[in-house]
Motif scaffolding. Structure first.
Motif: not given
Length: 158
Positions: A42-51
């Motif tokens: 399964g894919g993974m996601v991360s959110k930061n200041e760059a989007g």
């Protein structure tokens, strides 16, 4: 910058393929395409200041997808590391990659970031369609998976 990854939630919402996307459908579409291409856990996601940044496995490579925002001026970038330098014949490697860029990589291209050879593409979101997002993700993943073993065998130091 430390990334905090989380698993993607299954999302079965369909997005029309031929119409331009609205800002609220970019994330849904990207996660739907990742779910269809991912060959790992399964894919993974991360959110930061760059989007938002997603990562998924396709064959023997990891593919990264970054969405900088949701306005027409923001960008969708995709890349996959396929080879680490140094190599046993860098001039021949770079000639090989330039020749591939000229005739075989479609909307993607080989590039160099630090000591990593990448398959990469970037597109602004203005007038992008679901079909185009799917095509870009498929192109980067397929070219990277096809190229990584060839590059290691032909140009690797081991």
């Amino acid at each position: 910058m430390e990334l905090h990854w989380s698993n993607l939630e299954a999302n079965a919402e369909a997005v029309p393929e031929d119409s331009p996307l609205s800002s609220n459908s970019y994330v849904t579409l990207i996660e739907t395409v990742i779910a269809s291409l991912d060959q790992g856990n399964g894919g993974m996601v991360s959110k930061n200041e760059a989007g938002l940044l997603w990562m998924f496995n396709y064959g023997s490579v990891k593919v990264y997808v970054q969405l900088t925002g949701e306005t027409p001026e923001d960008t969708l970038s995709l890349w996959s590391p396929v080879f680490s330098l140094p190599s046993k014949d860098e001039p021949r490697l770079f000639k090989y990659l330039l020749e591939k860029n000229c005739g075989e990589t479609l909307e993607a291209r080989f590039g160099l970031a630090g000591n990593q050879v990448l398959v990469i593409t970037t597109r602004t979101l203005e007038d992008i369609s679901a079909a185009e997002v799917s095509r870009l993700m498929t192109i980067v993943a397929t070219i990277a998976d096809d190229a990584d073993d060839i590059l290691k065998a032909e140009f690797g130091l081991d």
